[in-house]
Design a protein around this motif. Sequence first.
Motif, short mmCIF file in Angstrom:
data_model
loop_
_atom_site.label_atom_id
_atom_site.label_comp_id
_atom_site.label_asym_id
_atom_site.label_seq_id
_atom_site.Cartn_x
_atom_site.Cartn_y
_atom_site.Cartn_z
N TYR A 431 12.46 93.12 -35.46
CA TYR A 431 11.30 91.99 -35.36
C TYR A 431 10.80 91.59 -36.65
CZ TYR A 431 6.19 91.29 -34.62
OH TYR A 431 4.92 90.75 -34.86
N PRO A 432 10.37 90.35 -36.78
CA PRO A 432 9.75 89.47 -35.82
C PRO A 432 10.89 88.51 -35.01
CG PRO A 432 9.19 88.54 -37.77
CD PRO A 432 9.87 89.76 -38.12
N ASN A 433 12.03 88.36 -35.63
CA ASN A 433 13.01 87.37 -35.27
C ASN A 433 13.02 87.48 -33.78
OD1 ASN A 433 13.70 86.14 -37.82
ND2 ASN A 433 14.85 88.16 -38.33
N VAL A 434 13.31 88.85 -33.18
CA VAL A 434 13.90 88.63 -31.78
C VAL A 434 12.53 90.16 -31.02
CG1 VAL A 434 16.09 88.27 -32.03
CG2 VAL A 434 15.64 90.85 -32.00
N ASN A 435 12.45 89.61 -29.91
CA ASN A 435 11.71 90.75 -29.11
C ASN A 435 12.70 91.21 -28.12
OD1 ASN A 435 9.96 92.13 -27.57
ND2 ASN A 435 8.39 90.75 -27.29
#
Length: 732
Positions: A431-435
């Motif tokens: 996070y926050p690049n991928v969920n």
Amino acid sequence: MSLYSKLGPQGRALMNQGSLVESGEGPQELDFLIDNLRNPRKDVNLNSILGYIYHYLPKIKLEHNLQLVVASFLNNPISFQPGGLDFEQNYTIIEAFKAITDKKLTISQPTLTIKNWYTVILQELKNFVHFDIIHNSWKVLPIISGIQLSNGLRDDLYTNQNILEYRWFFQDWDAQISKLYKQCLNYSLTNYNPDNIINLTLLSYSITFKKDKESVKEYTGKLSNAFIINKLIQLLFSNHAQGCQVYESFLEGVNVEVTQKPVIKHLNRLCFLLENYFTILPLNNESFQLVMDNVMKIKQFNQALSEGSQNSVFNHKSSLTNNSPEHQNFWFLMKSIFFGECIVFQGVLTRFLLSNKGFSFFRSYNIQRDYRQISFKILECLYYLNHVLLSIGQGGFDSYNFIYYLSLEIILSNKHSTNELEKVSMWFFGYPNVNLYHEALNINYINRSRVLFVFGLWENYLQTNKDSPFAKEIFRLCLDIINNEAIRDYDLIEACHSVVLLCFSDNIDIKQGMQYVDLLTHQFPHLLSPHQLSIAVESIGKVILSKPVIYNESVHANSSEEFLEFYYFKCLNARPGLPIKPQSGNFTSAQPIPEISAESTIKALDVKKEQINIIKENKLKKPKDFIKLDILPDQPKKDYAFTKRLVPETSREALILSFINLIPYLPLSMFVKWLDKTMLIIEASNQNERSYLVDMLWKVISENLDLNRCEMAYRWWYETKLAVESYQPSKL
């Protein structure tokens, strides 16, 4: 009102001199053209002026009149306004002069000879530049570029058709116009010119520059490379209205016809120009900082594009196939940007390769150290645009493969940067690049694309770091994703399996391996195809069977026997006759795996265009090529009838086929024992399954075994099992 009274002062003077009259008496249309060019009315714009000269310039009969029209256009107050028209409007001059030249070349009966027409144009451009070289140089560049865009047509119609008359003439003309162009270019690319002029100059330069035949040093050898690189980056990635940032219009709901915007139309040319300037940068700290700063600007552009697109209608896989102009134009722009960036990064990395050719032990500048930092930034750029790559497909994409793998090779060549890659990949994955929540993975295409990019990094990392502590962390993270039944994106699950398979090292934990195989069988056939199941089972089985661990107190003698018994009972208990949808193909990898270790599976499901009789081939080749003739028993006269079906049709067939593909890795001490047990589970199947599985067993025996196992298997097949007589389809 008389025609004379309609003319301005200069038109009247010219008419009085009789200089414009091409035929007959009194003022002609050409007189009005001259007057409009020199004294344009308030309602006249650049498009109107270009329309006039497009109509008249190819048809002028007299050299003197051509001189007047060209000179009048060059001095026109509307055509070239340093602080007025933006460069996109002035760009139309390039298109107009290409069209004018094309028209002149294709007139069936030229009113002025081609040689004279080109000669007058060249001379007028020279005169105009020499009159005020500082202020007039930039004005002739788009004209020259437009004319040169017609060189292909010119050579087809004239040079190649009449070499004696035109070859030497145009060679000399090209040399002179090239010399003039380079002179003007150096006066135009200067700080005292506004961005509109510099952008028009760069656009013209990209069109004129021949990337495969020329060096940028020939054009701007005395100018600052840093100045040109910075201006190109600014034009491409920081120009909101005219550069690649036009994508913002799509995110705001405005459909833009991007194919006609000059920067997008010539994006590849501009990027090739930028590539060449990066390639020739000297090896010093100033150049390193220049590269880093500009790659960082591209990274910031990509990050903004990726994050902005996540909140748009384009963040869905269906957007790729949506035929509406809005979606088609958006993805055309995305692909153009991605291709362009790959060209630029190719230049950045080519500089590294060229520098290593002349590497000196005593060089104080450490280019390997600097390029490890550059490579990380390039990977970041690719990370944020991975959703675009997935829409293209990277198979055969040589430029991408070059920059991706070379960047990783530079990083993985050093222990410190390899450790840094572990941290960077976890930052990409967090996070926050991928969920990683399953709903986000199911519906968020860009989010999912970022996860796939990380999987690709891990696949490369694991090629040489399977035993590292980080490999165990990768295994844990990927297993969590594979076990999440709420994730509905099968490509993501398959790519995750591809990573997990690489996590199994030579020191594989038998319990962990069996748990993973248990998961595979649970996901088959609703999620995994027969081919994927077989690849996974064979990949793990190969590792376990090649280095068995001896047990002291256990019902099993070693880990090989434990694994075989475990999977044997899964096959034995599989229900016969349950149909599955035939599927082929490997696991969808996040990046091309150089070599898949599941050789038996790939061979077994490799459907040839024309089926052959394997027994006949074996009679001719196997005894002679692999073992001595006197070792094998006499071949029976009746051939074994090999069926044409190579792909399993039931779940039981697929499970047992996976077991059959483990035969090449069976330890010699238990080889015949497990051949017998394999035949037992085959015979426990229904008639159609038995026929197919016997065929596949023979295919593995006849094609995939080494010398020792081949000898044992042939004796077992022909002497012990009497397979040729016993397993004909009619006897099953």
